[in-house]
Design an enzyme around this catalytic site. Structure first.
Site, PDB file in Angstrom:
ATOM      1  N   SER A 135       0.620  -1.081   0.020  1.00 32.85           N
ATOM      2  CA  SER A 135       0.039   0.005  -0.182  1.00 32.85           C
ATOM      3  C   SER A 135       0.879   1.537   0.122  1.00 32.85           C
ATOM      4  O   SER A 135       1.831   1.286   0.506  1.00 32.85           O
ATOM      5  CB  SER A 135      -0.764   0.012   1.289  1.00 32.85           C
ATOM      6  N   GLU A 137       0.149   3.778   1.925  1.00 34.16           N
ATOM      7  CA  GLU A 137       0.058   4.033   3.096  1.00 34.16           C
ATOM      8  C   GLU A 137       1.541   3.670   3.796  1.00 34.16           C
ATOM      9  O   GLU A 137       1.967   4.408   4.686  1.00 34.16           O
ATOM     10  CB  GLU A 137      -0.911   3.197   3.847  1.00 34.16           C
ATOM     11  N   TYR A 158      -1.722   0.325  10.478  1.00 37.16           N
ATOM     12  CA  TYR A 158      -1.887  -0.456   9.288  1.00 37.16           C
ATOM     13  C   TYR A 158      -0.619  -0.299   8.489  1.00 37.16           C
ATOM     14  O   TYR A 158      -0.130  -1.340   7.707  1.00 37.16           O
ATOM     15  CB  TYR A 158      -3.025   0.338   8.585  1.00 37.16           C
TER      16      TYR A 158
END
Ligand code: NAP
Ligand code: GDD
Length: 352
Positions: A135, A137, A158
């Site tokens: 990701s 992220e 996460y």
């Protein structure tokens, strides 16, 4: 020879689009599904049939990324050529509330799957290719534009867990020669997006406000910028990665960033409403640490995979609004006809 694919997270947004893609390419598709107290296959019901009836070659197996033994048994039963690890607790804000569970599914879950694959290959021989759903992220606070060469700086449990999964993948590639590709995908949305991610939350609310089903939409930070693409385009990149001669990692993105505020303005304009009359701030949607600016550089994927996004931001928001307007109209008609319960998927707004 028919190829067999195994997908964790088959019931999620990406799992459903990937299943469509692979079935269209003639694969036999197997999915890992969690046990739930209600049916949780809405997104793939058009692909999955009662195993007693003829239909597309899609089969589901109960399993869980927190249960390594189940993963190992499923590998023996399926004997896949390709594995796509899409299963995850994928909500960033929720990962601050359940960090241990997030790490267990996202980080240790990926490790369990890699260990199961290593054991399976060791005992059965043959080649298995694995896609790991990484990701943007993971970039977190790293300056934009972010590419494969950008150092990671995750800003959520996460993001940290996805980064661990990424490095487990790299390590198993280097240590054991496993064919593992890490996709570093920037945000991708669709009409099948979970209702608590900001894009879908906004398009659902704009449609329901238009249809008189709700009045307000409560949001957090409107200044964050994301590089939003269409999930249907992104699953093609996952498949392309596993068709290469050498396993590598790829950033997948559109290269265009928009703020949450721009998303809100566009969605409300699509239904002919002025957003500022309906949107309220609620601090409960703020994250302890925010990712301010994600904008990907997918040059490597363009050159090596021949991949480029087909769907632009405006088209994406229009597609989602059209879908959510349909749902809101069904809900309004049912309510008008005296039915208390809205159709499934159009459930009354709980603003998580
Ligand atoms: P999603 O809609 O949230 O789907 C997640 C899937 O994982 C669901 O099928 C879910 O099952 C399953 N799952 C959750 N916990 C599990 C567990 N313990 N064991 C097995 N399966 C479990 O996510 P998505 O948007 O399709 O994303 C797919 C993957 O890409 C995820 O790993 C996500 O983190 C990653 N990713 C997504 C984006 C994006 O913008 N969409 C960007 C980068 C990376 P239930 O249906 O039972 O909940
Ligand atoms: N969810 C949500 N709800 N986000 C809000 C809200 C709200 O009410 N108000 C503002 N936002 C902002 C968030 O603070 C964030 O900056 C941005 O909208 C996008 O939030 P999400 O849609 O929840 O996505 P995300 O970027 O945090 O995470 C998604 O993309 C990642 C890739 O970068 C998820 O799909 C992750 O699984 C994925 O890895």
């Amino acid at each position: 020879m028919t190829k067999r694919a195994l997908i964790t997270g088959i019931t999620g947004q990406d799992g459903s689009y990937l299943t469509e893609l692979l079935v269209g390419k003639g694969y036999e598709v197997h999915g890992v599904m969690r046990r739930a107290s209600v049916f949780n296959t809405d997104r793939i019901d058009h692909l999955y049939h009662d195993p007693h009836l003829p239909g597309p070659p899609v089969r589901l197996h109960y399993g869980d990324l927190t249960d390594g033994t189940s993963l190992r048994h499923i590998l023996d039963a399926v004997r896949p050529d390709e594995i796509y690890n899409l299963g995850a607790q994928s909500h960033v804000l929720v990962s601050f509330q359940i960090p241990e569970y997030t790490a267990d599914t996202v980080a240790v879950g990926a490790l369990r799957l890699l260990e199961a694959v290593r054991d399976f290959v060791g005992s059965r021989g043959g080649a298995v290719r694995l896609y790991q759903a990484g990701s943007s992220e993971m970039f977190g606070a790293a300056p934009a534009p972010q590419s494969e060469a950008t150092p990671f700086h995750p800003r959520s449990p996460y993001g940290v867990s996805k980064l661990a999964a990424h490095w487990y993948g790299v390590n198993y590639r280097e240590a054991y020669g496993l064919f593992v590709c890490n996709g570093i995908l920037f945000n991708h949305e669709s009409p099948r997006r979970g209702e608590t991610f900001v894009s879908r939350k906004v398009t659902r609310a704009a449609a329901r406000i238009k249809e008189g089903l709700q009045d307000k939409l409560y949001l957090g930070n409107l200044e964050a910028k994301r590089d939003w693409g269409f999930a249907g385009d992104y699953v093609e990149a996952m498949w392309l990665m596993l068709q290469q001669d050498v396993a590598e990692d790829f950033v997948i993105a559109t290269g265009e960033a928009r703020s949450v505020k721009e998303l809100v303005e566009l969605a409300f304009a699509e239904v002919g409403l002025e957003w500022s009359n309906h949107v309220e701030f609620d601090p409960r949607y703020l994250r302890p640490t925010e990712v301010d600016f994600l904008q990907g550089d997918a040059g490597k994927a363009r050159q090596r995979l021949g991949w480029r996004p087909k769907t632009g931001f405006v088209e994406l928001v229009r597609m989602m609004i059209a879908h959510d307007l349909d749902l809101a109209r069904q809900e309004r008609m049912l309510k008008g006809a005296g039915y208390a319960a809205p159709p499934r998927g159009a459930a009354t707004l709980k603003q998580h």
